[in-house]
Design a protein around this motif. Structure first.
Motif, PDB file in Angstrom:
ATOM      1  N   GLN A 151      71.648  11.055  65.240  1.00 51.37           N
ATOM      2  CA  GLN A 151      72.950  11.920  64.234  1.00 51.37           C
ATOM      3  C   GLN A 151      74.325  11.939  65.012  1.00 51.37           C
ATOM      4  O   GLN A 151      74.315  11.862  66.324  1.00 51.37           O
ATOM      5  CB  GLN A 151      72.365  13.370  63.711  1.00 51.37           C
ATOM      6  CG  GLN A 151      70.786  13.192  63.060  1.00 51.37           C
ATOM      7  CD  GLN A 151      70.927  12.358  61.631  1.00 51.37           C
ATOM      8  OE1 GLN A 151      72.046  12.377  61.230  1.00 51.37           O
ATOM      9  NE2 GLN A 151      69.979  12.067  61.185  1.00 51.37           N
ATOM     10  N   ASP A 152      75.288  12.086  64.198  1.00 52.02           N
ATOM     11  CA  ASP A 152      76.487  12.457  64.764  1.00 52.02           C
ATOM     12  C   ASP A 152      76.482  13.966  65.426  1.00 52.02           C
ATOM     13  O   ASP A 152      75.692  14.748  65.061  1.00 52.02           O
ATOM     14  CB  ASP A 152      77.518  12.750  63.636  1.00 52.02           C
ATOM     15  CG  ASP A 152      77.902  11.035  63.165  1.00 52.02           C
ATOM     16  OD1 ASP A 152      77.746  10.279  63.813  1.00 52.02           O
ATOM     17  OD2 ASP A 152      78.479  11.296  61.954  1.00 52.02           O
ATOM     18  N   PRO A 153      77.249  14.102  66.558  1.00 53.16           N
ATOM     19  CA  PRO A 153      76.861  15.369  67.114  1.00 53.16           C
ATOM     20  C   PRO A 153      77.151  16.671  66.357  1.00 53.16           C
ATOM     21  O   PRO A 153      76.340  17.814  66.524  1.00 53.16           O
ATOM     22  CB  PRO A 153      78.147  15.305  68.355  1.00 53.16           C
ATOM     23  CG  PRO A 153      78.424  14.012  68.510  1.00 53.16           C
ATOM     24  CD  PRO A 153      78.250  13.076  67.173  1.00 53.16           C
ATOM     25  N   SER A 154      78.036  16.638  65.497  1.00 53.30           N
ATOM     26  CA  SER A 154      78.395  17.758  64.673  1.00 53.30           C
ATOM     27  C   SER A 154      76.950  17.917  63.618  1.00 53.30           C
ATOM     28  O   SER A 154      76.528  19.155  63.390  1.00 53.30           O
ATOM     29  CB  SER A 154      79.407  17.879  63.610  1.00 53.30           C
ATOM     30  OG  SER A 154      79.423  16.405  62.833  1.00 53.30           O
ATOM     31  N   GLU A 155      76.270  17.022  63.237  1.00 49.15           N
ATOM     32  CA  GLU A 155      75.265  17.117  62.453  1.00 49.15           C
ATOM     33  C   GLU A 155      74.177  17.629  63.355  1.00 49.15           C
ATOM     34  O   GLU A 155      73.069  18.137  62.581  1.00 49.15           O
ATOM     35  CB  GLU A 155      74.735  15.702  61.674  1.00 49.15           C
ATOM     36  CG  GLU A 155      75.825  15.128  60.510  1.00 49.15           C
ATOM     37  CD  GLU A 155      75.603  13.831  60.282  1.00 49.15           C
ATOM     38  OE1 GLU A 155      74.733  13.081  60.783  1.00 49.15           O
ATOM     39  OE2 GLU A 155      76.175  13.702  58.861  1.00 49.15           O
ATOM     40  N   ILE A 156      73.830  16.996  64.427  1.00 46.86           N
ATOM     41  CA  ILE A 156      72.731  17.784  65.389  1.00 46.86           C
ATOM     42  C   ILE A 156      72.833  19.117  65.467  1.00 46.86           C
ATOM     43  O   ILE A 156      72.043  19.749  65.315  1.00 46.86           O
ATOM     44  CB  ILE A 156      72.806  16.832  66.884  1.00 46.86           C
ATOM     45  CG1 ILE A 156      72.698  15.516  66.577  1.00 46.86           C
ATOM     46  CG2 ILE A 156      71.968  17.745  67.709  1.00 46.86           C
ATOM     47  CD1 ILE A 156      72.767  14.640  67.901  1.00 46.86           C
ATOM     48  N   THR A 175      63.072  26.081  73.066  1.00 42.28           N
ATOM     49  CA  THR A 175      64.497  26.517  73.167  1.00 42.28           C
ATOM     50  C   THR A 175      65.399  25.523  72.833  1.00 42.28           C
ATOM     51  O   THR A 175      65.076  24.387  72.936  1.00 42.28           O
ATOM     52  CB  THR A 175      64.673  26.990  74.594  1.00 42.28           C
ATOM     53  OG1 THR A 175      64.585  25.813  75.575  1.00 42.28           O
ATOM     54  CG2 THR A 175      63.538  28.021  75.139  1.00 42.28           C
ATOM     55  N   GLU A 176      66.496  25.959  72.418  1.00 46.90           N
ATOM     56  CA  GLU A 176      67.374  24.862  72.031  1.00 46.90           C
ATOM     57  C   GLU A 176      67.888  24.119  73.062  1.00 46.90           C
ATOM     58  O   GLU A 176      68.037  22.787  73.184  1.00 46.90           O
ATOM     59  CB  GLU A 176      68.877  25.569  71.507  1.00 46.90           C
ATOM     60  CG  GLU A 176      69.878  24.706  71.062  1.00 46.90           C
ATOM     61  CD  GLU A 176      71.186  25.506  70.502  1.00 46.90           C
ATOM     62  OE1 GLU A 176      72.358  24.872  70.590  1.00 46.90           O
ATOM     63  OE2 GLU A 176      70.945  26.517  69.876  1.00 46.90           O
ATOM     64  N   ALA A 177      68.049  24.938  74.517  1.00 42.65           N
ATOM     65  CA  ALA A 177      68.401  23.901  75.543  1.00 42.65           C
ATOM     66  C   ALA A 177      67.326  22.726  75.849  1.00 42.65           C
ATOM     67  O   ALA A 177      67.769  21.849  76.099  1.00 42.65           O
ATOM     68  CB  ALA A 177      68.567  24.831  76.902  1.00 42.65           C
ATOM     69  N   ALA A 178      66.180  23.117  75.741  1.00 39.39           N
ATOM     70  CA  ALA A 178      64.954  22.237  76.124  1.00 39.39           C
ATOM     71  C   ALA A 178      65.006  20.971  75.138  1.00 39.39           C
ATOM     72  O   ALA A 178      64.940  19.874  75.209  1.00 39.39           O
ATOM     73  CB  ALA A 178      63.678  22.556  76.081  1.00 39.39           C
ATOM     74  N   LEU A 179      65.352  21.424  73.639  1.00 38.84           N
ATOM     75  CA  LEU A 179      65.394  20.327  72.698  1.00 38.84           C
ATOM     76  C   LEU A 179      66.521  19.547  73.025  1.00 38.84           C
ATOM     77  O   LEU A 179      66.406  18.068  72.741  1.00 38.84           O
ATOM     78  CB  LEU A 179      65.423  21.026  71.406  1.00 38.84           C
ATOM     79  CG  LEU A 179      65.575  19.960  70.156  1.00 38.84           C
ATOM     80  CD1 LEU A 179      64.348  19.041  70.062  1.00 38.84           C
ATOM     81  CD2 LEU A 179      65.691  20.626  68.863  1.00 38.84           C
ATOM     82  N   ARG A 180      67.577  20.012  73.240  1.00 43.08           N
ATOM     83  CA  ARG A 180      68.941  19.262  73.534  1.00 43.08           C
ATOM     84  C   ARG A 180      68.737  18.501  74.639  1.00 43.08           C
ATOM     85  O   ARG A 180      69.241  16.911  74.577  1.00 43.08           O
ATOM     86  CB  ARG A 180      70.047  20.018  73.647  1.00 43.08           C
ATOM     87  CG  ARG A 180      70.811  20.934  72.503  1.00 43.08           C
ATOM     88  CD  ARG A 180      71.957  21.457  72.643  1.00 43.08           C
ATOM     89  NE  ARG A 180      72.408  22.084  71.716  1.00 43.08           N
ATOM     90  CZ  ARG A 180      73.275  21.637  70.476  1.00 43.08           C
ATOM     91  NH1 ARG A 180      73.650  20.357  70.817  1.00 43.08           N
ATOM     92  NH2 ARG A 180      73.606  22.229  69.482  1.00 43.08           N
ATOM     93  N   ALA A 181      68.240  18.670  75.639  1.00 40.50           N
ATOM     94  CA  ALA A 181      67.962  17.802  76.816  1.00 40.50           C
ATOM     95  C   ALA A 181      66.809  16.852  76.724  1.00 40.50           C
ATOM     96  O   ALA A 181      67.131  15.626  76.960  1.00 40.50           O
ATOM     97  CB  ALA A 181      67.111  18.803  77.990  1.00 40.50           C
ATOM     98  N   GLU A 182      65.971  16.940  75.439  1.00 40.97           N
ATOM     99  CA  GLU A 182      65.150  15.821  75.111  1.00 40.97           C
ATOM    100  C   GLU A 182      65.686  14.725  74.312  1.00 40.97           C
ATOM    101  O   GLU A 182      65.785  13.507  74.376  1.00 40.97           O
ATOM    102  CB  GLU A 182      63.933  16.532  74.363  1.00 40.97           C
ATOM    103  CG  GLU A 182      62.990  15.555  73.782  1.00 40.97           C
ATOM    104  CD  GLU A 182      61.803  15.418  74.663  1.00 40.97           C
ATOM    105  OE1 GLU A 182      60.720  14.651  74.311  1.00 40.97           O
ATOM    106  OE2 GLU A 182      61.733  15.816  75.775  1.00 40.97           O
ATOM    107  N   LEU A 183      66.892  15.333  73.491  1.00 40.47           N
ATOM    108  CA  LEU A 183      67.550  14.650  72.526  1.00 40.47           C
ATOM    109  C   LEU A 183      68.540  13.692  73.370  1.00 40.47           C
ATOM    110  O   LEU A 183      68.545  12.391  72.984  1.00 40.47           O
ATOM    111  CB  LEU A 183      68.443  15.248  71.455  1.00 40.47           C
ATOM    112  CG  LEU A 183      67.436  16.024  70.327  1.00 40.47           C
ATOM    113  CD1 LEU A 183      68.274  16.887  69.587  1.00 40.47           C
ATOM    114  CD2 LEU A 183      66.444  15.359  69.630  1.00 40.47           C
TER     115      LEU A 183
END
Length: 259
Positions: A151-156, A175-183
């Protein structure tokens, strides 16, 4: 009562009641709905009667229960045909399931969550949560992460805010941090995984279905049980998975994706 239903007045309240009936998964009595409803008894009864009169709910006089109505079923089928890539993708996911001998899921995002719009099983199917029409979490499913990553960064950012980060298994990202790293990793690799994050013993590899503009219009996964394969063995299905995703993307190129 959710805020959206309240803000949308009578229509929102009626849709909320429909959601409640659908969530039960069986014919439900008035008393059961009333026990979990924020509406007064008279208001709930009036909403139910309106929904029955409009064919959105059916009422069984003998059992004194409410269930989803035929009109709603017709609307659901129309929505499936018009607002889902499932009819176009069906032959490709059937062929993929036959080729790899595993379960194949087709999914789209729905308000930050995963909506399974189709599923194809091999002859020796395994039991799992996902079924066509079911809604699952985005943060711990392969298709959910594949859809989010592109997705676009803002949509993510908006989608991540809608995640519950509920821990379904010891492997769930919570956690949000773990999910962002995975994405970030998924964007680099082009492939997503479910490492027993939603259901114990269930693993998958998933690929996004991308438009020519790089927009994810859906996601495709190959799913199996750890009793049958490990992730390394499942990765053998990656070429077929990505080829199917590309074929679906090409087939839907002229399809008007609903905003």
């Amino acid at each position: 009562m959710n805020k959206q239903a309240t803000g949308d007045g009578t229509v929102g309240k009626a849709l909320e009641v429909l959601d409640k009936v659908a969530a039960v998964g069986r014919p439900v009595r008035f008393s059961e709905l009333l026990s979990e409803s924020a509406h007064p008894k008279a208001t709930l009864y009036r909403l139910l009667q309106t929904l029955v009169n409009q064919g959105m709910l059916a009422y069984d006089d003998k059992q004194q229960t409410y269930s989803l109505g035929i009109r709603l079923v017709r609307l659901a089928h129309a929505a499936w045909r018009q607002s889902s890539i499932a009819p176009i993708a069906r032959p490709f996911i059937s062929a993929l399931s036959d080729e790899v001998g595993e379960t194949v899921h087709l999914a789209q995002l729905d308000n930050g969550q995963v909506l399974y719009v189709d599923k194809r099983n091999p002859q020796n199917a395994i039991d799992m949560f996902s079924q066509a029409g079911k809604v699952g979490p985005g943060h711990c499913t392969g298709v959910g992460k594949a859809l989010m990553a592109f997705q676009d960064p803002s949509e993510i950012d908006q989608i991540i805010q809608k995640q519950s980060f509920y821990r379904y298994t010891p492997a769930t990202l919570v956690t949000e941090a773990a999910l962002r790293a995975e994405l970030d990793q998924i964007r680099q690799d082009g492939i997503a995984f479910d490492r027993e994050e939603h259901e114990p013993g269930i693993i998958c590899i998933a690929a996004p279905i991308l438009s020519t503009k790089g927009r994810p219009v859906g996601a495709l996964s190959v799913t199996t049980s750890t009793q049958r394969k490990n992730l390394d063995e499942l990765m053998n299905a990656r070429p077929a998975l990505e080829q199917a995703a590309s074929k679906i993307a090409a087939a839907v190129e002229d399809w008007q994706f609903p905003a």
